[in-house]
Write a protein that holds these residues in place. Structure first.
Motif, PDB file in Angstrom:
ATOM      1  N   LEU A 277      26.804  47.416 -15.462  1.00 17.94           N
ATOM      2  CA  LEU A 277      26.554  47.114 -16.873  1.00 17.94           C
ATOM      3  C   LEU A 277      25.050  46.959 -17.089  1.00 17.94           C
ATOM      4  O   LEU A 277      24.400  46.179 -16.385  1.00 17.94           O
ATOM      5  CB  LEU A 277      27.282  45.819 -17.242  1.00 17.94           C
ATOM      6  N   PRO A 278      24.438  47.702 -18.025  1.00 24.25           N
ATOM      7  CA  PRO A 278      23.005  47.533 -18.289  1.00 24.25           C
ATOM      8  C   PRO A 278      22.660  46.069 -18.537  1.00 24.25           C
ATOM      9  O   PRO A 278      23.387  45.351 -19.225  1.00 24.25           O
ATOM     10  CB  PRO A 278      22.782  48.393 -19.539  1.00 24.25           C
TER      11      PRO A 278
ATOM     12  N   GLY B 166      28.971  46.205 -23.474  1.00 23.64           N
ATOM     13  CA  GLY B 166      29.252  47.061 -22.332  1.00 23.64           C
ATOM     14  C   GLY B 166      30.603  47.735 -22.422  1.00 23.64           C
ATOM     15  O   GLY B 166      30.775  48.885 -21.971  1.00 23.64           O
TER      16      GLY B 166
ATOM     17  N   LEU C 103      31.035  51.388 -23.825  1.00 23.57           N
ATOM     18  CA  LEU C 103      30.418  52.560 -23.201  1.00 23.57           C
ATOM     19  C   LEU C 103      31.372  53.629 -22.660  1.00 23.57           C
ATOM     20  O   LEU C 103      31.083  54.827 -22.811  1.00 23.57           O
ATOM     21  CB  LEU C 103      29.478  52.120 -22.067  1.00 23.57           C
TER      22      LEU C 103
ATOM     23  N   THR D 153      29.836  57.860 -23.198  1.00 20.28           N
ATOM     24  CA  THR D 153      29.906  59.027 -22.311  1.00 20.28           C
ATOM     25  C   THR D 153      30.073  60.302 -23.122  1.00 20.28           C
ATOM     26  O   THR D 153      29.420  61.323 -22.857  1.00 20.28           O
ATOM     27  CB  THR D 153      31.067  58.881 -21.316  1.00 20.28           C
TER      28      THR D 153
ATOM     29  N   ALA E 180      24.633  55.173 -19.124  1.00 24.58           N
ATOM     30  CA  ALA E 180      24.206  53.782 -18.953  1.00 24.58           C
ATOM     31  C   ALA E 180      22.722  53.698 -18.598  1.00 24.58           C
ATOM     32  O   ALA E 180      22.012  52.803 -19.075  1.00 24.58           O
ATOM     33  CB  ALA E 180      25.058  53.109 -17.879  1.00 24.58           C
ATOM     34  N   ARG E 181      22.242  54.628 -17.764  1.00 23.67           N
ATOM     35  CA  ARG E 181      20.820  54.634 -17.420  1.00 23.67           C
ATOM     36  C   ARG E 181      19.961  54.953 -18.641  1.00 23.67           C
ATOM     37  O   ARG E 181      18.885  54.364 -18.829  1.00 23.67           O
ATOM     38  CB  ARG E 181      20.553  55.630 -16.296  1.00 23.67           C
TER      39      ARG E 181
ATOM     40  N   SER F  21      19.813  51.898 -20.761  1.00 21.03           N
ATOM     41  CA  SER F  21      18.869  50.933 -20.188  1.00 21.03           C
ATOM     42  C   SER F  21      17.430  51.358 -20.434  1.00 21.03           C
ATOM     43  O   SER F  21      16.586  50.543 -20.849  1.00 21.03           O
ATOM     44  CB  SER F  21      19.119  50.785 -18.678  1.00 21.03           C
TER      45      SER F  21
END
Length: 334
Positions: A127-128, A136, A139, A144, A292-293, A296
């Motif tokens: 989770l970021p 979270g 997501l 996605t 997720a990256r 972040s």
């Protein structure tokens, strides 16, 4: 553990009950779920529009929580880690296959309306750090899908994106597109929602009730060029306009069916403009990890419209199934 079960394909068939706590086996992790968010697939299941669902079942594909126990052989996770279970645990990466999509949380596997769930360790994404559990939980499917939409058109500064509505996928796509430097045109039937979309980055706004020929408006805004990417979240009711709104060499990324699944399509625009029509069934664990990256790196915050308690699951489903009222995601907390 406390769970919410769906006992039949009906929005009135939710019941609160208790089941034994699951145990993590080899290669598995027990996740203490903290929140869930709804997608239209959840409503389709609860209204009998999604085939092959066994009842009773624990619904809701998307959730987030923390690692509560670790099975044998799991070495890269620790108790207390904040994690997101992917929707389709078999799909680690690469192209979609029948095997990849056979196991689906909240459909063929226990979903997120439970205190605990056991999942393969390989299906978990961190989770970021700037997100809470509710954010979270938004997501797995929506972020996605939106990430794959943006990647499908290889967006770059100067690209043009058209988004239909203000649901979870459209809002994530807006956030990802702006992070890519693209210009975003968003269509909605609500001036209030259009203003909210403007506040988070939408460049051009179209009220499709006031302007039913929104595709012609897209062409006008772009000087006749059209959009590099149209994220088609509605279905049969809008696909023809989406094709018209796309630029030569553009991509129509089609994911929605709330506006119907059957349509007569004129092939000539597809051929003459060399359009790419891309169907999508969410994505892999690797895709979720990439999304997720990106979230972040760009410090993107998911938009949560309303939060319901588990005891109010029926009301949460009713809110989503009403259509057109929410902006972003609808969440359920444990």
């Amino acid at each position: 553990m406390k769970v919410t079960q769906l006992t039949a394909p009906s929005l009135s068939a939710f019941r609160q009950t208790e089941l034994p706590d699951p145990k993590a086996g080899r290669g598995e992790v027990l996740v203490h779920l903290r929140a869930a968010t709804l997608n239209f697939v959840d409503v389709a299941i609860a209204t009998g529009s999604f085939p092959g669902v066994p009842f009773p079942m624990i619904p809701v594909a998307d959730g987030a929580g923390e690692v509560a126990a670790i099975g044998e052989g799991v070495i890269d996770l620790a108790i207390g880690d904040r994690v997101i279970p992917h929707f389709m645990s078999n799909w680690q990466g690469g192209a979609v296959t029948a095997h990849n999509v056979a196991a689906m949380r909240g459909i063929t596997l226990p979903g997120s309306l439970a205190e605990y769930v056991v999942v393969p360790a390989s299906s978990l994404v961190a989770l970021p750090s700037h997100l809470d559990f509710i954010q979270g939980a938004a997501l797995p499917i929506a972020a996605t899908t939106a990430w794959n939409a943006v990647r499908s058109a290889q967006l770059r500064p100067g690209s043009v994106v058209v988004l239909l509505g203000t649901g979870g996928v459209s809002i994530f796509a807006l956030q990802f597109a702006k992070a890519s430097g693209a210009t975003v045109i968003l269509a909605s039937s609500s001036d209030e929602k259009l203003e909210r979309a403007r506040q988070i980055g939408a460049d051009h706004l179209i009220n499709y009730r006031a302007t039913p020929a929104w595709d012609e408006e897209v062409l006008k805004i772009t000087g006749g060029r059209g959009a590099d990417l149209v994220v088609e979240t509605v279905g049969a009711a809008t696909i023809t306009r989406s094709l018209n709104a796309a630029a030569v060499g553009g991509t129509v990324f089609t994911i929605g069916f709330v506006g119907g699944t059957s349509s007569t399509i004129d092939l000539l625009p597809i051929i003459l403009k060399s359009l790419r029509i891309v169907g999508n069934s969410t994505g892999s664990v690797a895709d979720l990890a990439e999304a997720a990256r990106a979230i972040s790196a760009h410090h993107i915050t998911p938009i949560i419209d309303r939060v319901f308690d588990m005891a109010d699951t029926s009301a949460a489903y009713a809110e989503l199934s009403a259509g057109g009222r929410h902006f972003g995601k609808i969440a359920i907390v444990h």
